[in-house]
Motif scaffolding. Structure first.
Motif, PDB file in Angstrom:
ATOM      1  N   MET A  64       3.440  -9.800 -46.849  1.00 31.10           N
ATOM      2  CA  MET A  64       3.320 -10.263 -45.467  1.00 31.10           C
ATOM      3  C   MET A  64       4.457  -9.718 -44.584  1.00 31.10           C
ATOM      4  SD  MET A  64       0.439 -11.667 -45.735  1.00 31.10           S
ATOM      5  CE  MET A  64       0.302 -11.888 -43.976  1.00 31.10           C
ATOM      6  N   GLY A  65       4.810  -8.464 -44.811  1.00 32.04           N
ATOM      7  CA  GLY A  65       5.743  -7.779 -43.922  1.00 32.04           C
ATOM      8  C   GLY A  65       7.217  -7.950 -44.214  1.00 32.04           C
ATOM      9  N   SER A  66       7.583  -8.570 -45.346  1.00 24.73           N
ATOM     10  CA  SER A  66       9.005  -8.677 -45.677  1.00 24.73           C
ATOM     11  C   SER A  66       9.175  -8.911 -47.177  1.00 24.73           C
ATOM     12  CB  SER A  66       9.659  -9.786 -44.862  1.00 24.73           C
ATOM     13  OG  SER A  66      11.077  -9.719 -44.981  1.00 24.73           O
ATOM     14  N   SER A 102       2.550   3.138 -45.614  1.00 23.17           N
ATOM     15  CA  SER A 102       3.623   2.587 -44.800  1.00 23.17           C
ATOM     16  C   SER A 102       3.725   1.098 -45.108  1.00 23.17           C
ATOM     17  CB  SER A 102       3.339   2.812 -43.318  1.00 23.17           C
ATOM     18  OG  SER A 102       4.404   2.284 -42.568  1.00 23.17           O
ATOM     19  N   GLY A 103       2.694   0.336 -44.735  1.00 25.18           N
ATOM     20  CA  GLY A 103       2.578  -1.049 -45.169  1.00 25.18           C
ATOM     21  C   GLY A 103       3.717  -1.949 -44.727  1.00 25.18           C
ATOM     22  N   ASP A 104       4.314  -1.636 -43.579  1.00 25.38           N
ATOM     23  CA  ASP A 104       5.412  -2.446 -43.048  1.00 25.38           C
ATOM     24  C   ASP A 104       6.560  -2.585 -44.043  1.00 25.38           C
ATOM     25  OD1 ASP A 104       4.014  -2.725 -40.700  1.00 25.38           O
ATOM     26  OD2 ASP A 104       3.215  -4.688 -41.156  1.00 25.38           O
ATOM     27  N   GLN A 106       9.240  -0.797 -44.104  1.00 29.16           N
ATOM     28  CA  GLN A 106      10.560  -0.589 -43.500  1.00 29.16           C
ATOM     29  C   GLN A 106      11.168  -1.919 -43.075  1.00 29.16           C
ATOM     30  OE1 GLN A 106      10.748   2.281 -40.319  1.00 29.16           O
ATOM     31  NE2 GLN A 106      12.975   2.351 -40.369  1.00 29.16           N
ATOM     32  N   SER A 107      10.316  -2.839 -42.680  1.00 23.05           N
ATOM     33  CA  SER A 107      10.766  -4.175 -42.317  1.00 23.05           C
ATOM     34  C   SER A 107      11.458  -4.855 -43.507  1.00 23.05           C
ATOM     35  CB  SER A 107       9.543  -4.974 -41.852  1.00 23.05           C
ATOM     36  OG  SER A 107       9.857  -6.296 -41.567  1.00 23.05           O
TER      37      SER A 107
ATOM     38  N   PRO B 101       4.033   9.978 -44.181  1.00 20.08           N
ATOM     39  CA  PRO B 101       3.191   8.783 -44.123  1.00 20.08           C
ATOM     40  C   PRO B 101       3.938   7.586 -43.521  1.00 20.08           C
ATOM     41  CG  PRO B 101       2.950   9.865 -46.265  1.00 20.08           C
ATOM     42  CD  PRO B 101       4.087  10.557 -45.547  1.00 20.08           C
ATOM     43  N   SER B 102       5.124   7.332 -44.034  1.00 16.68           N
ATOM     44  CA  SER B 102       5.900   6.235 -43.469  1.00 16.68           C
ATOM     45  C   SER B 102       6.832   6.799 -42.392  1.00 16.68           C
ATOM     46  CB  SER B 102       6.703   5.527 -44.555  1.00 16.68           C
ATOM     47  OG  SER B 102       7.406   4.464 -43.971  1.00 16.68           O
ATOM     48  N   GLN B 106       8.045   2.613 -38.386  1.00 15.48           N
ATOM     49  CA  GLN B 106       8.071   1.200 -37.997  1.00 15.48           C
ATOM     50  C   GLN B 106       9.254   0.914 -37.072  1.00 15.48           C
ATOM     51  OE1 GLN B 106       7.868  -1.648 -41.194  1.00 15.48           O
ATOM     52  NE2 GLN B 106       7.451  -3.337 -39.801  1.00 15.48           N
ATOM     53  N   GLN B 110       9.114  -0.921 -33.492  1.00 19.75           N
ATOM     54  CA  GLN B 110      10.000  -2.042 -33.142  1.00 19.75           C
ATOM     55  C   GLN B 110      10.719  -1.765 -31.833  1.00 19.75           C
ATOM     56  OE1 GLN B 110      12.423  -2.281 -36.654  1.00 19.75           O
ATOM     57  NE2 GLN B 110      11.103  -3.774 -37.651  1.00 19.75           N
ATOM     58  N   LEU B 145      -2.508   4.349 -43.084  1.00 17.57           N
ATOM     59  CA  LEU B 145      -1.090   4.201 -43.413  1.00 17.57           C
ATOM     60  C   LEU B 145      -0.683   2.742 -43.582  1.00 17.57           C
ATOM     61  CD1 LEU B 145       0.349   6.974 -41.060  1.00 17.57           C
ATOM     62  CD2 LEU B 145      -0.118   7.131 -43.517  1.00 17.57           C
ATOM     63  N   GLY B 146      -1.525   1.822 -43.085  1.00 19.17           N
ATOM     64  CA  GLY B 146      -1.198   0.407 -43.249  1.00 19.17           C
ATOM     65  C   GLY B 146      -0.110  -0.056 -42.308  1.00 19.17           C
TER      66      GLY B 146
ATOM     67  N   LYS C  72       9.354 -18.404 -45.763  1.00 19.51           N
ATOM     68  CA  LYS C  72       8.743 -17.206 -46.369  1.00 19.51           C
ATOM     69  C   LYS C  72       7.657 -17.629 -47.354  1.00 19.51           C
ATOM     70  CE  LYS C  72       8.071 -12.898 -46.420  1.00 19.51           C
ATOM     71  NZ  LYS C  72       7.386 -12.511 -47.578  1.00 19.51           N
ATOM     72  N   THR C 114       6.282  -9.192 -37.089  1.00 16.93           N
ATOM     73  CA  THR C 114       5.591  -8.312 -38.040  1.00 16.93           C
ATOM     74  C   THR C 114       4.521  -9.104 -38.786  1.00 16.93           C
ATOM     75  OG1 THR C 114       7.561  -6.944 -38.329  1.00 16.93           O
ATOM     76  CG2 THR C 114       5.911  -6.822 -40.069  1.00 16.93           C
ATOM     77  N   PHE C 115       4.883 -10.317 -39.193  1.00 16.23           N
ATOM     78  CA  PHE C 115       3.973 -11.234 -39.887  1.00 16.23           C
ATOM     79  C   PHE C 115       2.753 -11.570 -39.013  1.00 16.23           C
ATOM     80  CE2 PHE C 115       3.256 -15.969 -40.240  1.00 16.23           C
ATOM     81  CZ  PHE C 115       2.522 -15.958 -41.424  1.00 16.23           C
ATOM     82  N   GLN C 118       0.494  -8.617 -38.555  1.00 16.14           N
ATOM     83  CA  GLN C 118      -0.319  -8.368 -39.757  1.00 16.14           C
ATOM     84  C   GLN C 118      -1.584  -9.230 -39.719  1.00 16.14           C
ATOM     85  OE1 GLN C 118       1.395  -8.316 -43.613  1.00 16.14           O
ATOM     86  NE2 GLN C 118       2.522  -6.444 -43.202  1.00 16.14           N
TER      87      GLN C 118
END
Lengths: 188, 188, 188, 188
Positions: A64-66, A102-104, A106-107, B101-102, B106, B110, B145-146, C72, C114-115, C118
């Motif tokens: 879920m992004g983290s 990528s899938g978030d 980096q977060s 890809p990434s 992100q 941001q 890439l998600g 979380k 980000t959450f 998503q």
């Protein structure tokens, strides 16, 4: 010998599989004693051991992004260590695994580096230029996803030993070796 | 008719090519008048036009881990608009293009959302579930890439019209349509 | 009536105190039915109620540079909701509390946005220009800390009802009112 | 002697004033040769000098939620250096200045660290525990704002030499000294 601990949480085994590869890469470096430390769930965090380590590599799935909730539990538990500045000036690095390129992710790496810097640690990323740029086929290329703040890996929803591309596994050991080498040669 | 402007900077034509696809997707929505607005370099920003728009979609390449310098120039120039709250409550969204890809994209999204929220805008992301999960081949999959905070696209270092996978181009028009639809139906 | 739920975790009562102020601000808006929902720890998340809400405001302390582990846990639990796209196109916003003026709270707001993105939600920030700029004394100023991606509050390590400056409490109700107003008037 | 360059852009003199304090702190450390390097606007970036430095501290105002456009220009120009990996394994750190306590400055520090990690550099933050916690008056406290990923400073819209609290200036020299000390003692 300098001590390096790979501290990770794994929900379904994929991050554990990746952590093993990071460990294998780090273990190839002279003067480094690497160790895997699982946290979250029923695991009891070996705080004394982490205190004695010289470098910590953090690993977590991206949920879920983290970072995963169990890994966040470990992070929150470390607030006593934070108050005592026990990890100040140690080396830190991080990696994360999720299903999309990528899938978030980096977060998640930002959460890990923010955490490490709160502890006064020094953050080491992944320096490898994406090998796709030099003509390596994507499935074999290291740093295929193009992440520098830490290591990103993509895992399919299959058994852990079948879910990674060869290049992603090579990236994991390459990353472990990079952190350990920089640590052994450059950072006292 | 509601007005939607796609405000972008393009260094080598790839982001311009993507912006065109976002425009085409937005233009399919009833009640939406979409327009492309290039900024940076020799372009004079049409501030009055942006003031009259109801929604702004920001697009930029990712250079060295964030928005391009010419796009940042546009952002900094908007500080007068910020002081006057001219864009308050408008709809905003963002997309970015880079070679991996990434590729730290992100971080760029941001920067764009932080910017839009400073202006008091409402941020709309990309809601599409990665179609790879439902068995679509990666080259044709939307949101391959998600990324959910905004649209991420990967471009090879070839001519713009040959540098994107079909699914990434489909993602761009899908994203333009999503923002415009949400805007037309849900946000006054 | 549109339904707005303020979904929060509080470790020591400070975030709960802030959530109450956000609730009070939202409750002043015509056409809005606001509700407080505590999550984490022994609380059972009322998923059906959240599904029926039109807007969700997320609140959490900042612990070790991001959302609290119990919050979380709530985020990770929502992955089923995410799969079902139950929250798609709902309105989202967020606030966070910690002991320092900055205190890495932006990292927490990024995790929250980000959450939400998503989930396909629409993110609303805090549009208020820092009132310090217009001569209001810092202790009474709304958006004193200068955050736009969401609301940041600073709490001293005293009892919750004594730990906030008057301006920070005014910011909390102002923020609740802003989200509810935008939601009631602009977003269907 | 190890070489440390403080590379900064200043729009109205406040960041230049802060950079001077960072420089003064770094210059107190034995074995360190510190230097100020202004970039952006009419300044010609001394790339050869930066190549020869062992550590770079980046400084920029926060404009519209990220680094200033002139500083971003410097970042983008460094892409040739990035291709050549000239800065790999060097030490990096960052600081930023804006008008509010928080002011979305963490977003700027993330842009700086993402940039440095793209170059393969090692990122050092600000380890000082906020001195407010130990009873120092806010105006005199180091790390008053509570930032660990790098140094955050708040400047009023007055002349640079009158716009900072004493504690913020002390933080700047403390930060310069911390980076230089860590660098001199721990990182070869």
């Amino acid at each position: 010998m300098k001590k390096l601990a790979i501290v990770y949480h794994s929900g379904y085994g994929h991050t554990a599989f990746a952590a093993q590869k990071v460990f294998e890469g780090a273990a190839t470096v002279d003067g480094i004693e690497a160790k895997l430390v699982a946290v979250g769930g029923d695991h009891v965090t070996p705080w004394e051991e982490l205190k004695n380590a010289d470098a910590l590599i953090f690993g977590t799935p991206t949920y879920m992004g983290s970072v995963s909730a169990p890994f966040k539990g470990f992070m929150d538990e470390s607030s006593k260590v934070w108050m005592g500045r026990e990890w100040k000036d140690k080396v830190a690095a991080g990696f994360t695994v999720s299903g999309s390129p990528s899938g978030d992710k980096q977060s998640t790496l930002q959460a890990l580096s923010t955490f490490a810097l709160q502890h006064g640690m020094v953050w080491v990323g992944y320096d490898r230029m994406p090998e796709v740029y030099t003509g390596v086929a994507p499935e074999n290329a290291r740093n295929r996803l193009g992440s520098f703040s830490g290591l990103m890996l993509q895992a399919a929803q299959t058994a852990p030993d079948q879910s990674f591309l060869p290049g992603d596994l090579a990236s994991a050991s390459d990353f472990g070796q990079r952190v350990a080498t920089l640590f052994a040669k450059k950072i006292r």
